[in-house]
Design an enzyme around this catalytic site. Sequence first.
Site, PDB file in Angstrom:
ATOM      1  N   GLN A  31       0.830  -1.201   0.000  1.00  0.00           N
ATOM      2  CA  GLN A  31       0.000   0.000   0.000  1.00  0.00           C
ATOM      3  C   GLN A  31       0.862   1.247   0.000  1.00  0.00           C
ATOM      4  OE1 GLN A  31      -3.364  -1.537   2.806  1.00  0.00           O
ATOM      5  NE2 GLN A  31      -1.484  -1.755   3.969  1.00  0.00           N
ATOM      6  N   HIS A  62     -12.390   2.295  17.418  1.00  0.00           N
ATOM      7  CA  HIS A  62     -11.788   1.143  18.099  1.00  0.00           C
ATOM      8  C   HIS A  62     -12.667   0.622  19.237  1.00  0.00           C
ATOM      9  CE1 HIS A  62      -7.901   2.611  16.174  1.00  0.00           C
ATOM     10  NE2 HIS A  62      -8.207   1.464  15.627  1.00  0.00           N
ATOM     11  N   ASP A  86      -2.466  -0.910  13.479  1.00  0.00           N
ATOM     12  CA  ASP A  86      -2.173   0.259  14.324  1.00  0.00           C
ATOM     13  C   ASP A  86      -2.195  -0.097  15.800  1.00  0.00           C
ATOM     14  OD1 ASP A  86      -5.035   0.506  15.109  1.00  0.00           O
ATOM     15  OD2 ASP A  86      -5.281   1.035  13.012  1.00  0.00           O
ATOM     16  N   GLU A 105      -1.656  -8.824  10.764  1.00  0.00           N
ATOM     17  CA  GLU A 105      -1.592  -7.638   9.888  1.00  0.00           C
ATOM     18  C   GLU A 105      -0.722  -7.996   8.684  1.00  0.00           C
ATOM     19  OE1 GLU A 105      -2.636  -4.188   9.599  1.00  0.00           O
ATOM     20  OE2 GLU A 105      -1.455  -4.567   7.790  1.00  0.00           O
ATOM     21  N   ASP A 136      -1.273 -12.687   5.876  1.00  0.00           N
ATOM     22  CA  ASP A 136      -2.608 -12.482   5.328  1.00  0.00           C
ATOM     23  C   ASP A 136      -3.646 -13.158   6.236  1.00  0.00           C
ATOM     24  OD1 ASP A 136      -4.920 -12.357   3.859  1.00  0.00           O
ATOM     25  OD2 ASP A 136      -3.956 -12.900   1.958  1.00  0.00           O
ATOM     26  N   GLY A 137      -4.608 -12.357   6.686  1.00  0.00           N
ATOM     27  CA  GLY A 137      -5.652 -12.889   7.570  1.00  0.00           C
ATOM     28  C   GLY A 137      -6.462 -13.989   6.914  1.00  0.00           C
ATOM     29  N   ASP A 153     -10.666  -5.812  11.357  1.00  0.00           N
ATOM     30  CA  ASP A 153     -10.402  -4.366  11.392  1.00  0.00           C
ATOM     31  C   ASP A 153      -9.533  -4.058  10.181  1.00  0.00           C
ATOM     32  OD1 ASP A 153      -9.692  -1.790  11.984  1.00  0.00           O
ATOM     33  OD2 ASP A 153      -8.427  -2.302  13.689  1.00  0.00           O
ATOM     34  N   THR A 155      -8.898  -2.572   5.969  1.00  0.00           N
ATOM     35  CA  THR A 155      -9.191  -1.519   5.001  1.00  0.00           C
ATOM     36  C   THR A 155     -10.448  -1.928   4.220  1.00  0.00           C
ATOM     37  OG1 THR A 155      -7.438  -2.674   3.795  1.00  0.00           O
ATOM     38  CG2 THR A 155      -6.881  -0.543   4.656  1.00  0.00           C
ATOM     39  N   ASP A 156     -10.893  -1.064   3.321  1.00  0.00           N
ATOM     40  CA  ASP A 156     -12.116  -1.344   2.553  1.00  0.00           C
ATOM     41  C   ASP A 156     -11.893  -2.510   1.580  1.00  0.00           C
ATOM     42  OD1 ASP A 156     -13.416   0.635   3.898  1.00  0.00           O
ATOM     43  OD2 ASP A 156     -12.774   2.192   2.504  1.00  0.00           O
TER      44      ASP A 156
HETATM   45  N1  SAM Z   1      -7.969   0.712  12.858  1.00  0.00           N
HETATM   46  C1  SAM Z   1      -8.124   1.371  11.616  1.00  0.00           C
HETATM   47  C2  SAM Z   1      -9.085   2.473  11.670  1.00  0.00           C
HETATM   48  O1  SAM Z   1      -9.124   3.151  12.690  1.00  0.00           O
HETATM   49  O2  SAM Z   1      -9.765   2.700  10.683  1.00  0.00           O
HETATM   50  C3  SAM Z   1      -8.488   0.419  10.538  1.00  0.00           C
HETATM   51  C4  SAM Z   1      -7.477   0.380   9.552  1.00  0.00           C
HETATM   52  S1  SAM Z   1      -6.168  -0.750   9.854  1.00  0.00           S
HETATM   53  C5  SAM Z   1      -4.782   0.265   9.683  1.00  0.00           C
HETATM   54  C6  SAM Z   1      -6.452  -1.771   8.461  1.00  0.00           C
HETATM   55  C7  SAM Z   1      -5.344  -2.711   8.177  1.00  0.00           C
HETATM   56  O3  SAM Z   1      -5.851  -3.872   7.520  1.00  0.00           O
HETATM   57  C8  SAM Z   1      -4.277  -2.135   7.285  1.00  0.00           C
HETATM   58  O4  SAM Z   1      -3.122  -1.915   8.038  1.00  0.00           O
HETATM   59  C9  SAM Z   1      -4.078  -3.232   6.200  1.00  0.00           C
HETATM   60  O5  SAM Z   1      -2.725  -3.470   5.922  1.00  0.00           O
HETATM   61  C10 SAM Z   1      -4.738  -4.429   6.855  1.00  0.00           C
HETATM   62  N2  SAM Z   1      -5.173  -5.487   5.935  1.00  0.00           N
HETATM   63  C11 SAM Z   1      -5.817  -5.344   4.749  1.00  0.00           C
HETATM   64  N3  SAM Z   1      -6.054  -6.557   4.198  1.00  0.00           N
HETATM   65  C12 SAM Z   1      -5.536  -7.492   5.051  1.00  0.00           C
HETATM   66  C13 SAM Z   1      -5.470  -8.917   5.039  1.00  0.00           C
HETATM   67  N4  SAM Z   1      -5.949  -9.640   4.014  1.00  0.00           N
HETATM   68  N5  SAM Z   1      -4.880  -9.549   6.103  1.00  0.00           N
HETATM   69  C14 SAM Z   1      -4.392  -8.828   7.137  1.00  0.00           C
HETATM   70  N6  SAM Z   1      -4.423  -7.471   7.194  1.00  0.00           N
HETATM   71  C15 SAM Z   1      -4.986  -6.808   6.168  1.00  0.00           C
END
Ligand code: SAM
Length: 270
Positions: A31, A62, A86, A105, A136-137, A153, A155-156
């Site tokens: 990203q 949160h 985060d 993460e 990867d989750g 938690d 991203t979109d």
């Molecule tokens: N806590 C945040 C907020 O306040 O909006 C939410 C955003 S958090 C930083 C979202 C995280 O999801 C990102 O760091 C991204 O790298 C992670 N992410 C996206 N797809 C993922 C996946 N398949 N497996 C694990 N993490 C993922």
Amino acid sequence: MELWFDEMHTPNVRLGFRIKRELEHVRSEYQDIHVFETYDYGNLLVIDGTVQTTERDEYIYHEMIVHVPMLTHPNPRRVLIIGGGDGGAAREALKHDPEEVHVVEIDEMVVKLSKKYFPGIARAYEDPRVNLHIGDGIEFVKNNGDFDVIIIDSTDPVGPAAGLFEEEFYRNLKNALRPGGVVAQQCGSPFYNPGEACKARSELQKVFKYARLYLAYIPTYPSGMWSFVIASDEVIKRRRDTKFSTRYYTDALYDSSMVLPKFVEESCKD
Ligand code: SAM
């Protein structure tokens, strides 16, 4: 000269933050990440042009993504957070005194930058009960289990997060839960993207007996109105009282957050 960061909410609508300076701009393996120091919202984390977290209003997101599912479970011992690099969701989960919190993460850079620029959020990593897995989750839930609560938690649903909103992933989630387990996921702005929340709820309903949407009001997210979905094979209700300090969540809000405005319910019928 004034410096501004604008997030485009539609091609014709944007939210602007006046910034003191750009603290970091990194293109990670996954990203494009910015950290800005703003005038009114403290430090701001932006991923692929989208506001993720600000120091000023992060508690709302949160607390709501964590306390609603955690209080639905009678005694959550093992918690999994997918995304959430985060550390904010882990910080809130620790308030329930679990045995273990696992954060999966995908992007290590998010964790590094959060530790550096968002210490109030990332302090959860100092707790020995928090286990960080970089990966990867989607893969993680295929090979790990025995969780009481799983919180997505992310991203979109674009890029690495797209698969986190699919039925196959939800089936694997269910297998990764202990009996009576609870899942919660952020699912976007019902005002701008009603389809995202409706789809998440209907996909989860294929896998779990109960799935409900709930809302929170987050000033820096598009439209200010944000949706979450919670799912379980047990009836969704609060099973414990809150015995820790919060700034947004209250036990009365648990129920009221699930009362949806008419346009949200109606958009799910389309
Ligand atoms: N806590 C945040 C907020 O306040 O909006 C939410 C955003 S958090 C930083 C979202 C995280 O999801 C990102 O760091 C991204 O790298 C992670 N992410 C996206 N797809 C993922 C996946 N398949 N497996 C694990 N993490 C993922």
